[in-house]
Design a protein around this motif. Structure first.
Motif, PDB file in Angstrom:
ATOM      1  N   SER A 145       0.836  -1.196   0.000  1.00  0.00           N
ATOM      2  CA  SER A 145       0.000   0.000   0.000  1.00  0.00           C
ATOM      3  C   SER A 145       0.873   1.249   0.000  1.00  0.00           C
ATOM      4  N   TYR A 146       0.334   2.307  -0.581  1.00  0.00           N
ATOM      5  CA  TYR A 146       1.035   3.586  -0.680  1.00  0.00           C
ATOM      6  C   TYR A 146       0.168   4.665  -0.045  1.00  0.00           C
TER       7      TYR A 146
ATOM      8  N   GLY B 184      -2.374  -2.921  -3.687  1.00  0.00           N
ATOM      9  CA  GLY B 184      -2.837  -4.183  -4.237  1.00  0.00           C
ATOM     10  C   GLY B 184      -2.534  -5.329  -3.294  1.00  0.00           C
ATOM     11  N   THR B 185      -3.286  -6.410  -3.445  1.00  0.00           N
ATOM     12  CA  THR B 185      -3.159  -7.567  -2.563  1.00  0.00           C
ATOM     13  C   THR B 185      -3.109  -8.844  -3.389  1.00  0.00           C
ATOM     14  N   ALA B 186      -2.188  -9.726  -3.043  1.00  0.00           N
ATOM     15  CA  ALA B 186      -2.129 -11.073  -3.614  1.00  0.00           C
ATOM     16  C   ALA B 186      -2.752 -12.026  -2.599  1.00  0.00           C
ATOM     17  N   LYS B 187      -3.852 -12.633  -2.973  1.00  0.00           N
ATOM     18  CA  LYS B 187      -4.624 -13.479  -2.049  1.00  0.00           C
ATOM     19  C   LYS B 187      -4.572 -14.944  -2.485  1.00  0.00           C
TER      20      LYS B 187
ATOM     21  N   GLY C 145      -6.625 -21.336  -4.836  1.00  0.00           N
ATOM     22  CA  GLY C 145      -6.342 -20.503  -5.993  1.00  0.00           C
ATOM     23  C   GLY C 145      -5.826 -19.132  -5.615  1.00  0.00           C
ATOM     24  N   PHE C 146      -5.315 -18.428  -6.619  1.00  0.00           N
ATOM     25  CA  PHE C 146      -4.752 -17.087  -6.449  1.00  0.00           C
ATOM     26  C   PHE C 146      -5.747 -16.057  -6.948  1.00  0.00           C
ATOM     27  N   VAL C 147      -5.920 -14.980  -6.172  1.00  0.00           N
ATOM     28  CA  VAL C 147      -6.836 -13.900  -6.544  1.00  0.00           C
ATOM     29  C   VAL C 147      -6.137 -12.555  -6.315  1.00  0.00           C
ATOM     30  N   PRO C 148      -6.000 -11.708  -7.344  1.00  0.00           N
ATOM     31  CA  PRO C 148      -5.459 -10.351  -7.138  1.00  0.00           C
ATOM     32  C   PRO C 148      -6.588  -9.418  -6.705  1.00  0.00           C
ATOM     33  N   LEU C 149      -6.312  -8.531  -5.743  1.00  0.00           N
ATOM     34  CA  LEU C 149      -7.332  -7.637  -5.207  1.00  0.00           C
ATOM     35  C   LEU C 149      -6.828  -6.198  -5.172  1.00  0.00           C
TER      36      LEU C 149
ATOM     37  N   ASP D 180     -10.491  -4.750   0.619  1.00  0.00           N
ATOM     38  CA  ASP D 180      -9.856  -5.605  -0.380  1.00  0.00           C
ATOM     39  C   ASP D 180     -10.963  -6.090  -1.293  1.00  0.00           C
ATOM     40  N   GLY D 181     -10.845  -5.897  -2.594  1.00  0.00           N
ATOM     41  CA  GLY D 181     -11.950  -6.327  -3.440  1.00  0.00           C
ATOM     42  C   GLY D 181     -11.614  -6.413  -4.902  1.00  0.00           C
ATOM     43  N   LEU D 182     -12.463  -7.185  -5.595  1.00  0.00           N
ATOM     44  CA  LEU D 182     -12.336  -7.386  -7.038  1.00  0.00           C
ATOM     45  C   LEU D 182     -13.673  -7.894  -7.548  1.00  0.00           C
ATOM     46  N   ALA D 183     -14.119  -7.370  -8.698  1.00  0.00           N
ATOM     47  CA  ALA D 183     -15.337  -7.855  -9.337  1.00  0.00           C
ATOM     48  C   ALA D 183     -15.080  -7.958 -10.826  1.00  0.00           C
TER      49      ALA D 183
END
Length: 250
Positions: free
Chosen positions: A128-129, A143-146, A167-171, A191-194
């Motif tokens: 995070s920045y 960004g987050t690597a989940k 599995g891997f999910v980028p957020l 943290d989210g992604l759609a």
């Protein structure tokens, strides 16, 4: 002589600034504990005419179950931060289905006791920045690597079926803190992604109290919502968590 005093003042200012920066905490370690309720949890496997869609809430109810999470943050330098989140979620309950269900190639009978377990562990590393810090607000983006470690299991009279997935999910990561006064702060994290076959949302809202320079306690609410609709499986769930937290800065 004037030049000497100017140089001495500049050196003293630099040393003071360096000492102040050294006193700033580089690490924070936070534990959240609470109770989690299941709003919905709809499942189908396989996601075609050979599987039946049903609600895990019919078997397990809505809870609550115990929940826990660890959040760690490392201030690398200035506005740059690394985060680690360990967020396990598990329950096991016994109930009945309203009707017969086909799941993962097995048949389960409605009206007969059945055991269901649900696992959704989330292990994350993120960056995070800090891009804003004024008017009592501090804001971060990153960004987050989940890594998602999930499993749904049904057992009934010797019949067992299980669907697991790692599995891997980028957020996308967003966070903010509002300083109410010297002791009280309000903060949120997201943290989210759609998009594509699914979505994932993790939203936290918290009111905090500064016990000391090193310790902070808080209380709030967390929402977990999301799932996937693929050829293999359909699963969308919604969890609500009431939690308290303790944070150590060092």
């Amino acid at each position: 002589m004037t030049s000497f005093f100017r140089a001495a003042l500049a050196a003293l200012t630099a040393l003071t600034t360096t000492a102040a920066l050294a006193d700033e905490p580089r690490f924070t370690l936070e534990t959240e504990i609470g109770a989690v309720w299941q709003e919905r949890n709809k499942v189908q496997n396989p996601n075609d005419n050979e599987g039946d869609r049903f609600e895990l809430t019919d078997i397990a109810g809505s809870g609550p179950w115990a929940s826990a999470r660890i959040n760690a943050n490392w201030n690398i330098s200035g506005p740059h931060n690394l985060r680690v989140v360990l967020a396990p979620l598990y329950y096991e309950e016994r109930g009945t289905l309203d009707e017969d269900v086909r799941f993962d190639g097995e048949q389960f009978t409605g009206g007969t006791p059945i055991e269901a377990s649900y696992t959704f562990n989330s292990w994350r590393v993120g960056y995070s920045y800090q891009f804003y810090d004024k008017n009592d607000w501090t804001l971060w983006v990153g960004g987050t690597a989940k890594i998602r470690d999930a499993e749904i299991e049904l057992k009934q009279d010797g019949t067992r079926a299980s669907d697991d997935d790692v599995g891997f999910v980028p957020l996308l990561y967003l966070a903010g803190e509002y300083r109410i006064n010297d002791r009280w702060t309000f903060n949120f994290d997201f943290d989210g992604l759609a998009g594509g076959p699914g979505r994932a949302f993790d939203v936290g809202l918290k009111l905090n109290y500064e016990v000391s320079d090193q310790w902070r306690i808080g209380a709030g609410y967390r929402l977990l919502e999301g799932g996937a609709d693929t050829d293999d499986v359909y699963n969308f769930a919604w969890f609500n968590t009431a939690m308290v937290s303790a944070q150590w800065r060092f």
